[in-house]
Design an enzyme around this catalytic site. Structure first.
Site, PDB file in Angstrom:
ATOM      1  N   TYR A 187       0.847  -1.199   0.000  1.00  0.00           N
ATOM      2  CA  TYR A 187       0.000   0.000   0.000  1.00  0.00           C
ATOM      3  C   TYR A 187       0.876   1.241   0.000  1.00  0.00           C
ATOM      4  O   TYR A 187       1.964   1.233   0.579  1.00  0.00           O
ATOM      5  CB  TYR A 187      -0.916  -0.003   1.221  1.00  0.00           C
ATOM      6  CG  TYR A 187      -2.046  -1.022   1.151  1.00  0.00           C
ATOM      7  CD1 TYR A 187      -3.319  -0.643   0.707  1.00  0.00           C
ATOM      8  CD2 TYR A 187      -1.848  -2.343   1.521  1.00  0.00           C
ATOM      9  CE1 TYR A 187      -4.359  -1.566   0.638  1.00  0.00           C
ATOM     10  CE2 TYR A 187      -2.883  -3.278   1.459  1.00  0.00           C
ATOM     11  CZ  TYR A 187      -4.134  -2.879   1.016  1.00  0.00           C
ATOM     12  OH  TYR A 187      -5.160  -3.786   0.949  1.00  0.00           O
ATOM     13  N   GLU A 188       0.379   2.314  -0.606  1.00  0.00           N
ATOM     14  CA  GLU A 188       1.204   3.510  -0.759  1.00  0.00           C
ATOM     15  C   GLU A 188       1.507   4.191   0.576  1.00  0.00           C
ATOM     16  O   GLU A 188       2.378   5.042   0.654  1.00  0.00           O
ATOM     17  CB  GLU A 188       0.554   4.499  -1.739  1.00  0.00           C
ATOM     18  CG  GLU A 188      -0.771   5.054  -1.278  1.00  0.00           C
ATOM     19  CD  GLU A 188      -1.534   5.772  -2.396  1.00  0.00           C
ATOM     20  OE1 GLU A 188      -1.223   5.568  -3.574  1.00  0.00           O
ATOM     21  OE2 GLU A 188      -2.446   6.545  -2.072  1.00  0.00           O
ATOM     22  N   SER A 189       0.812   3.789   1.627  1.00  0.00           N
ATOM     23  CA  SER A 189       1.130   4.313   2.958  1.00  0.00           C
ATOM     24  C   SER A 189       2.463   3.776   3.471  1.00  0.00           C
ATOM     25  O   SER A 189       2.914   4.196   4.532  1.00  0.00           O
ATOM     26  CB  SER A 189       0.017   3.943   3.933  1.00  0.00           C
ATOM     27  OG  SER A 189      -0.200   2.539   3.930  1.00  0.00           O
TER      28      SER A 189
END
Lengths: 267, 250, 267, 250
Positions: free
Chosen positions: D50-52
Site C-alpha cells: 500500500y502507498e502508505s
C-alpha cells in the site's frame, strides 16, 4: 522469493568473474565470511564497490580478485592504512588496481539512485575539491527551477550485493538492526543479492530500529554464524578490535599476507 | 595541575571550543575524543552526530570507529547513512564539523587522499575522503584538530580533499558553499584562526609552555602571528581526570 | 531545542497570514486539532500543502483560511469527495482557491528535496499525463551520464510544518510509530515546525518502527491528547470512521458547514 | 452457487487475476477488496503493498483507507512514503499495479482529476492523482477494476491522470515507460484486454448472465469483441463466503 542456501553455493551461483560486487557494511555487520568465500572461489577481475573498504577488501585486493575499486574511504578504522590496497595502488601488486574515488555522500547517493531505479543522483557535494577533477563520475547539473548548479553522480547497480544481517526467517525475510548503514540501498540497487545471517529463525519479532528486507527483494540467504567477524553483529558479538590491530603487521608484508591467506582462508 | 602531554592539551583545547547545546558532526580519532570530553565536562547537551547515522550519541566509552555499537545504543536516533548525509548534514543543520587531517594548508584546505607524486601514482596513498568534503562544505563552521609538523602543515596541500578557504577569503562564497569553513584549527602547540581579511591561518593562541618559534618550526609556511596572541589556559585537573578515564576505558 | 508550549501559543507564534503551511499525516496521525486552532486564530491567505488533504483541509478551505492548495490527492478516504474543496475550486466559495497539483511520488520527492537542502528532486514520474501539462512545477531534466530524460520537481520548504505524534519527552524529542508517512521529511523541510503529541513522557523507550525527531530539529511541541481525532494515533485510539462518513453530509451544504464551524470549532 | 451481485462477480474475477507469490501495489476500494480476497483464497503468498508504506500487509479485515492501522500491524515492513515510491515502486519491482478509475478510455488511460469544462473550471473536481500515475507507469502490468457505464467508459478521458496506452500500441515504449501498462480491465459486466495489435480495450470475457449487448450499452465507444470471447466461471461458494465475511467485518 529468496532461496535459503549455503554460502559456498550462493557465491558459486551468483558471483562471476568480471562482476561488479558490493560487500557493504558500515563498521557493523561486514560480510567478511562471504569475502573469504569469494577469495576461495578464485574469482578474478571483480570491480569491488564499498563506501568503507576495510580489511576484508584489503584481503580481496591482496588475493588478486579485483581489478577496480569504487570507494570513498579505504582504511583500517581506528588503526591506520590498508597496506595491500596501498601496495596495489602504488606498485600494482599482485595486479594493478584501478580506483574510482568518491566521498561518502556521493557513494551513499549513488546507491540511493541505484535502489530508486534512477540513472543518477543530485547532491551538494565535491565543490572546490580535487575529487571532482580526478573522478569522471562527478558532473555538474543545473536546477531547472532556480538555475543553481549542483553535483550529479551516476547510480550504482552492482551485479551482486552481499550484506550480513542478524536474522532471517525460513521464508527468507531478512532483519538487521543497530547501525544499518547503506545496506538496504546496496541490496535494492543490485541485480542479485546474497545475505549471510547469524541465524535463521521461525519468526522475526519486531525490533526497534530494525530494517527488514522482504524475501522477494533478496536472491539468496545463507546462515553463517559469526559471518561478520572481526566486525560485530549487534546483539550477537562484539567487534574484535585486536584482530583489526593485528592486521596491520600482517598486511604490511607480502610474505606474511600470503602465509595468512594460505592458513586462514585456504587452510 | 599535574603535568600533561601536548596531546592532552590539544584535546582539552579542542573540547573547550565546543559550546553546550550545539550540534557537532564528529570525525573519528582526535575529534571524537575531544567531543566526548566536552560532553563530559562543560557541554553535557552537546549533540554528537557520527556519519554512521547515530544522532545524539552519548557513548560511555570512546568508540574506536565511527560505527561502534555503543554509538547506536546511546543515540537519540539511528538513521541510515544516506539519511545522515542528505537530511542532517547537507541542509546545514549542524553547527560544527569536527575534522582531522593528514595535511592542512595555510588556507585550511584538507588533504586525506594522496601525498607526493600525482594522483594516479602517489608516493603515499591515504584512506581518502570519507564524509569530510561535505562536512567541510555544509556545517555552519569547521574545527580541525591535528598535530602540528612541517609534514602536516604545508603551504599548499597536494590534493584538496576538503575545501577550506581555497586560496583566500571570498572563494567559499563564490563557490556557493553555505558554511563558514574552518574557523578554528587546534594543534598540539596552539590554536590558529583564519585571518578575517585574507583567510590565512594565523596563530592566535599558544598552549602552555610553547613559544612562537616552536610553532613556526612546525609550520611549512611563513606563519603569521596575531597581534593579540593569547595563551591557552592550562587544562584543569577535572578535564585531565575525565580525559584520562575516557582514554583508559577505550 | 524545541519549546514545550500550548497549541494556541504555538500557532499564534509560528503561523502567520500568507504562510505556506503543511499539516501532514497519511491517514494516521493527522494534526486535526492544530488545523482547528488555525481556523480559530483567523489566519488568512495561507498556502496549504499536503499530499492527502482530507477533511481538516476541507474545513480550513471552507473557513476561508487558504488561497492556494498544493496537493496530490484531495478526498475523504473511503467515503468520497471533499465538498468544501470542490465548492472552492468550482465556485470560488468562500474565496477562490488556486491549486498546484502533483502525484504522490512527486509530492513525496518535493518534501525529500526540501528536507535535503536541495532545490529540486528527480523522479520517473508524470510521463504521458496531463498533470505535466497543467502544473508548472513539473519540468524535464536530462541525466548527464546517460542522456535519459526524467522529471524534476522543485523542493517544498514550508514556512511551517505541523504534525501530530504519539509522544515527546520533556526535552522535546518526538517519537512516532505505525504509518509514519512523510512527516519526517515535512518537518525537516520546513523553516519552523509544530508537533502536537498525545502525551509528554519522562523517557522515550525504543519502539519498533519508530521515527524520532530530535528536539533540535523541532521548533515547538504541544501536548494535545486526541489531537489527531477523527484520524487515529496508533497505540492510543482508533480511527473514527463514523466521523468521516458523517462529514459528507455536513460538507455538502454551506449552511450546515457554517453551523458546524460555529459549534465545533468556535463553540 | 448462491445468487450473487454483479459487484461480487467483479471482485471475484479481479481477485482471480492475481497470481500467488506475486507482488501487488494496491489502490483503495475495489482493488483492495479483490486483493484481500485473493490472499484468502488461491493466493496466500500474494504480497500486498500500500502507498502508505506497508509492504506485505496481511490485514485481517478490509481497510477503509490505504493508511489503516491494521496494515502497519500486519506488514512485513513499514517504510516511509518517499521510500515506498522511490525504492519499491519506481524501479519496477512490483508485478501488478491494481487501480480503480473514475473515467477510463478505450486505450486504458485513467482519469481521476476533473470531468467536464476545462482543468481550471471543471464541472466536477475529483480527488486527483494520488499514487496512480507512477503505479501505472512502473508496475510490470496494471489491472484496472471499475464498474462499467457510458459515464465511466469513454472514448477519450477528459484528463489523463494515469497513462495507459495513449492513443495506441507503441506509445508507452516511445515514452520510455518501463511497465506493460493496463493488461486487464475487470468490470461488473466482463473483462477487457488491450488488443495485441492496436492496444484498444476489447471485450474478452463476459460475466455469468451478461450478454455482449449489455456491455456495448455500457461502453462509450464502439466496443470491439474478441473472436475468442470467454465466459467468466461463476464465483464459487467459497469465494463468496470469504468475500462476504470480509465485507461484513469491515
Amino acid at each position: 522469493m529468496a532461496t535459503l542456501t549455503t554460502l559456498a553455493d550462493a557465491v558459486a551461483d551468483l558471483v562471476r568473474d568480471g562482476d561488479q560486487v558490493a560487500l557493504e557494511g558500515f563498521t557493523h555487520l561486514i560480510p567478511v565470511a562471504a569475502g573469504h568465500e569469494i577469495i576461495r572461489s578464485g574469482r578474478r577481475d571483480l570491480t569491488l564497490v564499498r563506501m568503507t573498504p576495510d580489511i576484508v577488501y584489503d584481503q580481496l585486493v591482496g588475493a588478486g580478485c579485483a581489478r577496480k575499486l569504487i570507494f570513498s574511504w579505504g582504511g583500517n578504522p581506528g588503526v591506520g592504512s590498508l597496506h595491500r590496497f596501498r601496495d596495489a595502488v602504488q606498485h600494482g601488486w599482485p595486479v594493478p588496481l584501478e580506483i574510482e574515488e568518491h566521498s561518502h555522500a556521493g557513494m551513499a547517493n549513488r546507491y540511493v539512485a541505484g535502489a530508486s531505479g534512477l540513472p543518477f543522483a543530485v547532491l551538494r557535494g565535491y565543490t572546490g575539491t580535487d575529487l571532482a577533477r580526478v573522478t569522471e563520475t562527478i558532473k555538474p547539473i543545473t536546477c531547472p527551477f532556480t538555475g543553481e548548479q549542483l553535483t550529479a553522480v551516476p547510480a550504482l547497480n552492482p551485479d551482486v550485493t552481499i550484506v550480513h544481517a542478524q536474522r532471517a526467517d525460513r521464508a527468507g525475510n531478512v532483519q538487521l538492526w543497530g547501525i544499518t548503514g547503506v545496506q538496504k540501498e546496496a541490496v535494492l540497487a543490485a541485480k542479485r543479492s546474497i545475505v549471510t545471517v547469524e541465524e535463521v529463525v521461525d519468526e522475526l519479532d519486531p525490533r526497534p530500529g530494525a530494517v527488514v528486507l522482504p524475501t522477494w527483494a533478496v536472491t539468496a540467504v545463507a546462515e553463517v554464524p559469526r559471518g561478520a567477524h572481526p566486525s560485530y553483529a549487534h546483539g550477537y558479538y562484539e567487534r574484535d578490535n585486536e584482530y583489526y590491530r593485528s592486521w596491520d603487521a600482517i598486511s604490511r608484508d607480502r610474505g606474511a599476507f600470503d602465509a595468512w591467506l594460505k592458513e586462514s582462508v585456504f587452510g | 595541575m599535574s603535568t600533561c602531554t601536548a596531546d592532552e592539551t590539544m584535546t582539552v583545547a579542542a573540547s573547550r571550543a565546543l559550546r553546550d547545546g550545539t550540534s557537532c558532526f564528529v570525525g573519528i580519532g582526535l575529534p571524537s575524543t575531544a567531543a566526548n570530553l566536552a560532553r563530559r565536562t562543560h557541554a553535557p547537551d552537546l549533540v554528537l552526530i557520527y556519519e554512521s547515522g547515530t544522532l545524539g550519541a552519548k557513548p560511555d566509552r570512546l568508540p574506536l570507529s565511527i560505527g561502534d555499537g555503543v554509538l547506536a545504543e546511546t543515540a537519540d536516533a539511528v538513521v541510515g547513512v544516506p539519511e545522515v548525509f542528505n537530511y542532517w548534514l547537507q541542509p546545514g543543520r549542524v553547527d560544527v564539523g569536527f575534522l582531522g587531517a593528514a595535511q592542512l594548508d595555510r588556507f585550511g584546505n584538507i588533504n586525506t587522499t594522496v601525498i607526493g607524486g600525482d594522483y594516479h601514482h602517489p608516493e603515499v596513498r591515504l584512506p581518502g575522503a570519507g564524509g569530510a568534503p561535505e562536512i567541510a562544505a555544509s556545517c555552519r563552521e569547521v574545527f580541525v584538530v591535528v598535530r602540528q609538523s612541517t609534514r602536516a602543515f604545508v603551504d599548499r596541500v597536494d590534493f584538496v580533499t576538503s575545501f577550506g578557504h581555497g586560496r583566500g577569503r571570498g572563494e567559499r562564497e563564490a563557490l556557493g558553499l553555505p558554511g563558514a569553513g574552518p574557523t578554528l584549527v587546534i594543534t598540539d602547540l596552539g590554536v590558529l584562526r583564519p585571518d578575517p581579511e585574507t583567510g590565512e591561518l594565523t596563530l592566535t593562541e599558544l598552549h602552555p609552555g610553547v613559544e612562537v618559534d616552536d610553532v613556526r618550526a612546525a609550520t611549512g609556511w611563513e606563519l603569521r602571528v596575531s597581534p593579540d596572541l593569547d595563551r591557552t589556559p592550562e587544562p584543569t585537573q577535572q578535564e585531565l581526570t575525565v580525559l584520562r578515564a575516557l582514554e583508559e576505558a577505550r
